[in-house]
Design a protein around this motif. Structure first.
Motif, PDB file in Angstrom:
ATOM      1  N   SER A 493      -6.839 -15.097  11.140  1.00  0.00           N
ATOM      2  CA  SER A 493      -7.344 -16.446  11.412  1.00  0.00           C
ATOM      3  C   SER A 493      -7.001 -17.314  10.211  1.00  0.00           C
ATOM      4  O   SER A 493      -7.262 -16.926   9.063  1.00  0.00           O
ATOM      5  CB  SER A 493      -8.862 -16.410  11.641  1.00  0.00           C
ATOM      6  OG  SER A 493      -9.375 -17.697  11.933  1.00  0.00           O
ATOM      7  N   PHE A 532     -21.337 -13.825  12.222  1.00  0.00           N
ATOM      8  CA  PHE A 532     -20.317 -14.869  12.102  1.00  0.00           C
ATOM      9  C   PHE A 532     -20.934 -16.258  11.948  1.00  0.00           C
ATOM     10  O   PHE A 532     -20.239 -17.204  11.584  1.00  0.00           O
ATOM     11  CB  PHE A 532     -19.378 -14.821  13.311  1.00  0.00           C
ATOM     12  CG  PHE A 532     -18.350 -13.722  13.225  1.00  0.00           C
ATOM     13  CD1 PHE A 532     -17.034 -13.993  12.913  1.00  0.00           C
ATOM     14  CD2 PHE A 532     -18.713 -12.400  13.438  1.00  0.00           C
ATOM     15  CE1 PHE A 532     -16.093 -12.978  12.818  1.00  0.00           C
ATOM     16  CE2 PHE A 532     -17.786 -11.376  13.352  1.00  0.00           C
ATOM     17  CZ  PHE A 532     -16.474 -11.665  13.034  1.00  0.00           C
ATOM     18  N   GLY A 537     -15.830 -15.920   5.568  1.00  0.00           N
ATOM     19  CA  GLY A 537     -14.531 -15.277   5.759  1.00  0.00           C
ATOM     20  C   GLY A 537     -14.721 -13.831   6.165  1.00  0.00           C
ATOM     21  O   GLY A 537     -15.835 -13.294   6.099  1.00  0.00           O
ATOM     22  N   LEU A 538     -13.635 -13.198   6.567  1.00  0.00           N
ATOM     23  CA  LEU A 538     -13.708 -11.826   7.068  1.00  0.00           C
ATOM     24  C   LEU A 538     -12.491 -11.039   6.606  1.00  0.00           C
ATOM     25  O   LEU A 538     -11.364 -11.538   6.618  1.00  0.00           O
ATOM     26  CB  LEU A 538     -13.758 -11.825   8.596  1.00  0.00           C
ATOM     27  CG  LEU A 538     -13.715 -10.455   9.288  1.00  0.00           C
ATOM     28  CD1 LEU A 538     -15.020  -9.699   9.035  1.00  0.00           C
ATOM     29  CD2 LEU A 538     -13.487 -10.625  10.790  1.00  0.00           C
ATOM     30  N   VAL A 539     -12.730  -9.766   6.237  1.00  0.00           N
ATOM     31  CA  VAL A 539     -11.660  -8.828   5.912  1.00  0.00           C
ATOM     32  C   VAL A 539     -12.007  -7.504   6.590  1.00  0.00           C
ATOM     33  O   VAL A 539     -13.138  -7.022   6.457  1.00  0.00           O
ATOM     34  CB  VAL A 539     -11.520  -8.600   4.390  1.00  0.00           C
ATOM     35  CG1 VAL A 539     -10.324  -7.697   4.096  1.00  0.00           C
ATOM     36  CG2 VAL A 539     -11.380  -9.923   3.653  1.00  0.00           C
ATOM     37  N   THR A 540     -11.047  -6.923   7.324  1.00  0.00           N
ATOM     38  CA  THR A 540     -11.309  -5.661   8.008  1.00  0.00           C
ATOM     39  C   THR A 540     -10.263  -4.615   7.662  1.00  0.00           C
ATOM     40  O   THR A 540      -9.150  -4.934   7.245  1.00  0.00           O
ATOM     41  CB  THR A 540     -11.335  -5.826   9.540  1.00  0.00           C
ATOM     42  OG1 THR A 540     -10.000  -6.093  10.011  1.00  0.00           O
ATOM     43  CG2 THR A 540     -12.265  -6.937   9.966  1.00  0.00           C
ATOM     44  N   PRO A 549     -12.128  -8.841  15.846  1.00  0.00           N
ATOM     45  CA  PRO A 549     -12.396  -9.640  14.648  1.00  0.00           C
ATOM     46  C   PRO A 549     -11.480 -10.846  14.510  1.00  0.00           C
ATOM     47  O   PRO A 549     -11.906 -11.900  14.023  1.00  0.00           O
ATOM     48  CB  PRO A 549     -12.192  -8.649  13.495  1.00  0.00           C
ATOM     49  CG  PRO A 549     -11.369  -7.549  14.072  1.00  0.00           C
ATOM     50  CD  PRO A 549     -11.768  -7.452  15.504  1.00  0.00           C
ATOM     51  N   SER A 553     -13.023 -14.590  14.694  1.00  0.00           N
ATOM     52  CA  SER A 553     -12.836 -15.432  13.504  1.00  0.00           C
ATOM     53  C   SER A 553     -12.215 -16.766  13.882  1.00  0.00           C
ATOM     54  O   SER A 553     -12.604 -17.815  13.351  1.00  0.00           O
ATOM     55  CB  SER A 553     -11.961 -14.712  12.477  1.00  0.00           C
ATOM     56  OG  SER A 553     -12.586 -13.561  11.990  1.00  0.00           O
ATOM     57  N   ALA A 560      -9.532 -15.101   8.169  1.00  0.00           N
ATOM     58  CA  ALA A 560      -9.678 -13.657   8.310  1.00  0.00           C
ATOM     59  C   ALA A 560      -8.363 -12.950   8.019  1.00  0.00           C
ATOM     60  O   ALA A 560      -7.303 -13.390   8.454  1.00  0.00           O
ATOM     61  CB  ALA A 560     -10.150 -13.306   9.723  1.00  0.00           C
ATOM     62  N   ILE A 562      -7.023  -9.072   8.572  1.00  0.00           N
ATOM     63  CA  ILE A 562      -7.432  -7.877   9.296  1.00  0.00           C
ATOM     64  C   ILE A 562      -6.381  -6.776   9.141  1.00  0.00           C
ATOM     65  O   ILE A 562      -5.279  -7.022   8.653  1.00  0.00           O
ATOM     66  CB  ILE A 562      -7.659  -8.199  10.786  1.00  0.00           C
ATOM     67  CG1 ILE A 562      -6.389  -8.807  11.379  1.00  0.00           C
ATOM     68  CG2 ILE A 562      -8.826  -9.149  10.966  1.00  0.00           C
ATOM     69  CD1 ILE A 562      -6.469  -9.128  12.836  1.00  0.00           C
ATOM     70  N   GLY A 581      -6.159 -16.294   5.128  1.00  0.00           N
ATOM     71  CA  GLY A 581      -5.989 -15.893   6.513  1.00  0.00           C
ATOM     72  C   GLY A 581      -4.692 -16.363   7.126  1.00  0.00           C
ATOM     73  O   GLY A 581      -4.338 -15.927   8.227  1.00  0.00           O
TER      74      GLY A 581
END
Length: 595
Positions: A493, A532, A537-540, A549, A553, A560, A562, A581
């Motif tokens: 994202s 969310f 922010g997001l990290v997978t 995810p 996101s 994000a 991922i 991202g």
């Protein structure tokens, strides 16, 4: 008349002349037991997308999504695969797609039984069946949203209503009666997952068509724009969030309720139960929410984890978090609607004539399909699996009452046929000893770090379309970073953000996520949606651009990265990190104190 058995093929499983890109057959740190030479030649992917933790015996036997994949491949006439097998390696699930090769012989497991992977008898199958797929797939893309609304969703709701009625009466049912309910639940699970694969291919058709039209009319594919057009502002996930928001408002505006939400979920539950007002809130708000939206767990695909239907504490934690942030649902949903509308206008801008009409028609189908991504999670990935779990737990209670097991969820550590034997005859096996051994084995497996893949990798195997959900082929080709402060993944994202990392592995850690944190986790599913509303922010570890995810996101407009494979091992809670991202890169700017 007997059929001639074709002997198991050995190293010829890889087509002559095809390049071997990589091979891992086991080592001292991660040993692998191979049942045949053919198994070694297949590409086995760690299923961290659905089951990132050691798998329970019961789930592996009756709960796996792979159990109905042969139906999917058969129904659609796919030339690239005809079956999908799973293998338990050191406690973890690895899966592999089976090519349409009549000579291939390899075994799988279903319902505690051995079976041979289904392959066509016709040697020309792969070369000729693709035209059937090409002809019929657009029909699914065009009509499936109507089929879902008018036929398939009502069917699934009736199935759930039946199981829930039986669960409500579970105390009055005999063990034998509950055993028949389990068989019903398994059949319903199977049916819902067959619907899942129909939906999956229908969505694929809609997305592929939109991509093709975009490339044809605009000369290139705008991935960010395409992602925005696959968002949804009307689905069961949003319904669940709205229900939580309404409860949040009631708590915020009622001094008696507000005073009860200052602790964690368990403390909130105790405080609510201590007053008439709190008990009424549980009865009128929490319990109806559990019955409607509680059919999922922190890891929805596995039977081991308790559902929200069983435990109200996680729901209370979410409400408390919403009170603290004063989450504004109308603002969030309106922003989503406006962005989808703006994206729909943007994709049409500058087009005219046939190109305009073609794009408008393709996007109309795409927009109708978009809500079905979260909705099918609600009814299938979450709902079907959760209902099987609750039936198993009801059986477990009966077995505890009869002295055959120590606790209800012991049933998850039995194989399917072991459970049925135990139901039939208490003396049929030493169930308590089996359960104790398998619980210990699962704990030992938790200390093992699974590998991303096993077996043999070739270009053909990497090209299997579904592997994109796990982030392949990018994850295979990615070189390990020499800088331990730089982690490379997949751009999930767009956007950049800096913030404090919060590593979350279990539901018990949800409460530690604060507004503005960057969530670092193995994977997400709909049970994680509520986070969310807080994170920046997001990290997978796993996932591709079409995985949960990444989609979520983009819906929430947060950057994000991922499919990193290593984020939860390389990043610690409290680290200051930067998430890009757009580029798919995470940088650790400052280590947490004491790290």
């Amino acid at each position: 008349m007997t059929e001639e058995r074709v002997p198991e093929r050995q190293a010829e499983t890889i087509p002559p002349g095809e390049e071997v890109l990589g091979q891992f057959l086991g080592d001292e740190a991660f040993p692998v037991t191979w049942a045949s030479e053919v198994e070694k030649q297949l590409f086995w992917v760690y299923d961290d997308l659905h089951i990132p933790h050691p798998v329970s015996p019961m789930f592996f036997d009756i709960g796996g999504w792979w159990l109905s994949c042969d139906h999917m491949f058969r129904r659609f006439g796919t030339p690239f695969a005809v079956d999908w097998l799973a293998k338990n390696v050191n406690g973890y699930v690895y899966t592999t797609a089976i090519p349409a090769d009549p000579d291939l012989r390899v075994e799988g497991t279903e319902y505690s039984s051995r079976y041979g992977a289904r392959v066509p008898r016709d040697r020309d199958y792969a070369a000729t069946i693709g035209s059937y797929l090409d002809l019929t797939l657009p029909v699914y893309g065009e009509h499936f949203a109507d089929w879902w609304r008018d036929r398939l969703r009502p069917e699934m709701e009736r199935n759930f209503a039946y199981l829930e009625d039986r669960l409500d009466d579970a105390d009055d049912l005999s063990l034998a009666e509950l055993a028949t309910v389990l068989e019903d639940a398994i059949d319903i699970h199977d049916r819902h997952w067959k619907i899942h694969w129909m939906l999956n291919f229908a969505q694929l058709s809609a997305t592929l068509n939109l991509r093709a039209v975009m490339e044809r009319t605009r000369g290139s594919i705008d991935e960010a724009l395409l992602g925005r057009l696959q968002n949804s502002a009307s689905d069961r996930n949003w319904d669940s969030i709205e229900a939580l928001w309404r409860m949040k408002n009631e708590v915020r505006d009622d001094p008696a309720l507000r005073a009860a939400v200052g602790d964690d979920g368990a403390g909130v539950a105790a405080a609510l139960r201590s007053s008439d007002r709190g008990r009424r809130f549980i009865r009128e708000r929490i319990e109806p929410y559990q019955r409607e939206f509680g059919w999922h767990a922190v890891w929805s695909h596995e039977f081991i984890y308790p559902t929200r239907r069983e435990q109200m504490e996680p729901i209370l934690d979410l409400i408390r978090g919403y009170v603290e942030s004063d989450y504004d649902f109308p603002l969030a949903i309106e922003a989503m609607r406006k962005d989808i509308a703006a994206a729909a206008e943007e994709i049409l801008a500058g087009l005219s004539g046939e190109a305009l009409e073609e794009m408008r028609a393709a996007n109309a189908v795409n927009l109708r399909m978009a809500p079905l991504t979260p909705d099918h999670h609600f009814y299938i990935d979450q709902g079907a699996n959760a209902h099987v779990r609750l039936v198993l737990i009801a059986i477990g209670r009966k077995l505890v009452e009869g002295g055959r097991l120590a606790q209800p969820d012991d049933v998850m550590f039995l194989r399917y046929n072991e459970l049925r034997a135990l139901i039939g005859d208490a003396a049929s096996l030493g169930a308590r000893e089996i359960v104790a051994t398998r619980r210990a084995e699962r704990e030992a497996s938790m200390r093992i770090r699974p590998r991303d893949w096993l077996g043999t990798v070739t270009p053909t195997q990497l090209a299997f379309p579904y592997l994109a959900n796990w982030g392949y082929p990018e994850r295979f080709h990615r070189a390990a970073s020499v800088d331990d402060r730089r982690i490379t993944g997949i751009a999930g994202s767009p956007g950049q953000v800096e913030g404090v990392a919060r590593v979350v592995q279990t539901i018990d850690e949800f409460d530690g996520v604060r507004d503005g944190d960057i969530l670092v986790c193995q994977m997400t599913n709909p049970a994680w949606v509520v986070l969310f509303t807080r994170i920046a922010g997001l990290v997978t570890d796993t996932g591709g651009t079409t995985s949960h995810p990444a989609v979520l996101s983009r819906e929430f407009g947060i950057p994000a990265v991922i499919g990193t494979s290593v984020a939860t091992h390389r990043i610690a809670t409290g680290d200051l990190i930067r998430v890009d991202g757009s580029a798919g890169v995470v940088e650790i700017l400052q280590r947490a104190a004491g790290a």
